[in-house]
Motif scaffolding. Structure first.
Motif, PDB file in Angstrom:
ATOM      1  N   ASP A  49       7.106 -11.836 -12.058  1.00 36.54           N
ATOM      2  CA  ASP A  49       8.503 -12.162 -12.326  1.00 36.54           C
ATOM      3  C   ASP A  49       9.259 -12.277 -10.996  1.00 36.54           C
ATOM      4  O   ASP A  49       9.669 -11.278 -10.413  1.00 36.54           O
ATOM      5  CB  ASP A  49       9.094 -11.033 -13.197  1.00 36.54           C
ATOM      6  N   PRO A  50       9.447 -13.526 -10.511  1.00 41.70           N
ATOM      7  CA  PRO A  50      10.048 -13.718  -9.185  1.00 41.70           C
ATOM      8  C   PRO A  50      11.443 -13.113  -9.063  1.00 41.70           C
ATOM      9  O   PRO A  50      11.813 -12.585  -8.005  1.00 41.70           O
ATOM     10  CB  PRO A  50      10.124 -15.234  -9.023  1.00 41.70           C
ATOM     11  N   LYS A  51      12.209 -13.140 -10.157  1.00 41.56           N
ATOM     12  CA  LYS A  51      13.563 -12.562 -10.095  1.00 41.56           C
ATOM     13  C   LYS A  51      13.505 -11.056  -9.913  1.00 41.56           C
ATOM     14  O   LYS A  51      14.257 -10.467  -9.140  1.00 41.56           O
ATOM     15  CB  LYS A  51      14.320 -12.879 -11.393  1.00 41.56           C
ATOM     16  N   PHE A  52      12.607 -10.422 -10.669  1.00 40.95           N
ATOM     17  CA  PHE A  52      12.441  -8.970 -10.539  1.00 40.95           C
ATOM     18  C   PHE A  52      11.950  -8.623  -9.131  1.00 40.95           C
ATOM     19  O   PHE A  52      12.397  -7.656  -8.520  1.00 40.95           O
ATOM     20  CB  PHE A  52      11.466  -8.437 -11.596  1.00 40.95           C
ATOM     21  N   ARG A  53      11.035  -9.439  -8.638  1.00 42.51           N
ATOM     22  CA  ARG A  53      10.480  -9.199  -7.305  1.00 42.51           C
ATOM     23  C   ARG A  53      11.596  -9.205  -6.250  1.00 42.51           C
ATOM     24  O   ARG A  53      11.677  -8.310  -5.401  1.00 42.51           O
ATOM     25  CB  ARG A  53       9.451 -10.286  -6.989  1.00 42.51           C
ATOM     26  N   GLN A  54      12.474 -10.189  -6.363  1.00 41.20           N
ATOM     27  CA  GLN A  54      13.576 -10.301  -5.419  1.00 41.20           C
ATOM     28  C   GLN A  54      14.504  -9.072  -5.513  1.00 41.20           C
ATOM     29  O   GLN A  54      14.920  -8.514  -4.510  1.00 41.20           O
ATOM     30  CB  GLN A  54      14.352 -11.574  -5.764  1.00 41.20           C
ATOM     31  N   TRP A  55      14.787  -8.680  -6.738  1.00 46.40           N
ATOM     32  CA  TRP A  55      15.638  -7.519  -6.994  1.00 46.40           C
ATOM     33  C   TRP A  55      14.991  -6.248  -6.437  1.00 46.40           C
ATOM     34  O   TRP A  55      15.637  -5.422  -5.791  1.00 46.40           O
ATOM     35  CB  TRP A  55      15.875  -7.411  -8.512  1.00 46.40           C
ATOM     36  N   LEU A  56      13.690  -6.130  -6.674  1.00 36.56           N
ATOM     37  CA  LEU A  56      12.954  -4.943  -6.231  1.00 36.56           C
ATOM     38  C   LEU A  56      13.059  -4.762  -4.717  1.00 36.56           C
ATOM     39  O   LEU A  56      13.262  -3.646  -4.226  1.00 36.56           O
ATOM     40  CB  LEU A  56      11.484  -5.058  -6.658  1.00 36.56           C
TER      41      LEU A  56
END
Lengths: 191, 220
Positions: A49-56
């Protein structure tokens, strides 16, 4: 030690400083409920999940809390990204700081003098103790947890896992790969 | 303090030996020592930095000869005694011999989940501006306090770069003494391996510590 701990527990109970059910619950929580499977879910989600990755990577504490992992020893969580050119390793030279909420309690070796003394000076030697050899030109970045930030390494996603579900991917994420003393398993390691 | 807890860079401890399929605890007493330590923090009313100092504040040979939970347990006994919550004769006999000291709080089973969920955030509001910004060159000060500090010896006097301004956090050197939280700006400071370990060190290695502003001085 068995006698000494029992003696102290008895004294604290008799004085009303502790409640036995709370003691049992603390043990059960860290022995049965909180462990590296939490962190593995975080990593697997970051892989798909690229969005989650960025958030993480931007706000590890909030991203991890969204999966239900928070609190003690992860109030300030920082995720570290392993890439083809940088490998991250986490240590606490002064004591045993470790992101309990996502990895559970640390293994004995993490708290040991050999790991705490050598990781900052000879990380490749420590990796060799774990059977890990990295390319000679790869940057090895060691994070000494001297404050209340807790670090979680996000290992690289193994090849040959395209289309895998988060659950299946989480099986590849070892505790050591999230400390930086290991790599994620490859699909053939699961067999 | 320059005690045996400050292990970074020491030699002679041998290889790291991982234990396959390691259990969370290796003996029943370790379970008890762990949980008693967590639970006693409420009636004891000590903070994390006091706990850390109680663990490291012992002769180096003793510290290194003790197992991890032996250190925890010794620190727990010491803190309970210091605060008059438990007396020597009670520890000797294994029973309460004196009336309990009134305590503000104890940990009830119903509170465990919430207490763990809340944890202990150390970030604090401040109106002061941070002295350093990302990219600044800084030197870790040469300091040798006999009390608690979180600046490891291996970076003292070394030059590094501010990698990240983290925020304003409780300052352990004050908090461990019961002198208040005294929040200070906290930074991730990156040191190159060769700056720490000399010209023959592996050039691909970099090490960071998280260091509070009072530990750092600017480098022109």
């Amino acid at each position: 030690m068995q006698l000494r701990t029992r003696a102290l527990e008895t004294i604290l109970l008799e004085k009303g400083y502790i409640e036995p059910a709370a003691i049992d619950l603390l043990i059960e929580t860290y022995e049965k409920k909180i462990g590296p499977r939490n962190g593995a879910q975080v990593v697997a989600k970051a892989w798909v999940d690229p969005k989650f990755r960025q958030w993480l990577f931007a706000d590890g504490t909030a991203a991890v809390e969204s999966l239900g992992f928070s609190g003690r020893s992860a109030n300030h969580l920082v995720a570290l990204e392993n890439t083809p050119s940088v490998h991250n390793m986490v240590v606490c030279t002064l004591c045993s700081c470790y992101p309990w909420a996502v990895l559970g309690l640390p293994p004995l070796w993490y708290k040991s003098a050999p790991y705490r003394s050598r990781t900052v000076a000879d990380p490749r030697g420590v990796l060799a103790d774990f059977g890990v050899e990295l390319p000679k030109d790869m940057e090895i970045r060691v994070w000494d947890s001297t404050a209340e930030l807790r670090y979680l390494v996000v290992p690289m996603r193994p090849a040959g896992t395209e289309g895998w579900s988060e659950d299946n991917l989480a099986d590849l994420v070892t505790r050591d790969s999230m400390i930086g003393t290991g790599l994620a398993k490859s699909p053939k390691d699961l067999k | 303090m320059n005690g045996a807890q400050d292990l970074g860079g020491m030699h002679g401890f041998g290889p790291v030996v991982p234990e396959p399929n390691e259990p969370v605890f290796h003996a029943e007493w370790e379970r008890r020592a762990f949980a008693l330590t967590l639970a006693a923090a409420m009636p004891g009313d000590w903070n994390l930095d006091m706990t850390r100092f109680a663990r490291e504040n012992r002769p180096p040979a003793e510290y290194l000869a003790m197992s991890y939970y032996q250190v925890w347990f010794a620190a727990l006994e010491a803190m309970l005694k210091e605060r008059g919550l438990v007396a020597d004769d009670e520890i000797d006999t294994g029973h309460s011999l004196h009336p309990p000291k009134p305590v503000a709080r104890t940990l009830s089973p119903g509170d465990v989940a919430q207490v763990l969920h809340r944890g202990a955030p150390t970030e604090r509001e401040t109106k002061r501006a941070a002295k350093f910004k990302a990219g600044d060159k800084v030197r870790a000060k040469t300091i040798n306090p006999v009390t608690h500090t979180r600046l490891p010896r291996y970076v003292r006097g070394r030059t590094g770069t501010i990698e990240r301004v983290i925020g304003c956090h409780v300052f352990p050197d004050s908090n461990a003494l019961g002198a208040g939280e005294n929040p200070q700006w906290l930074y991730t400071v990156r040191f190159e391996g060769r700056e720490l370990w000399g010209g023959n060190a592996d050039p691909t290695v970099a090490v960071s510590v998280d260091a509070w502003e009072p530990y750092l001085e600017p480098v022109a």
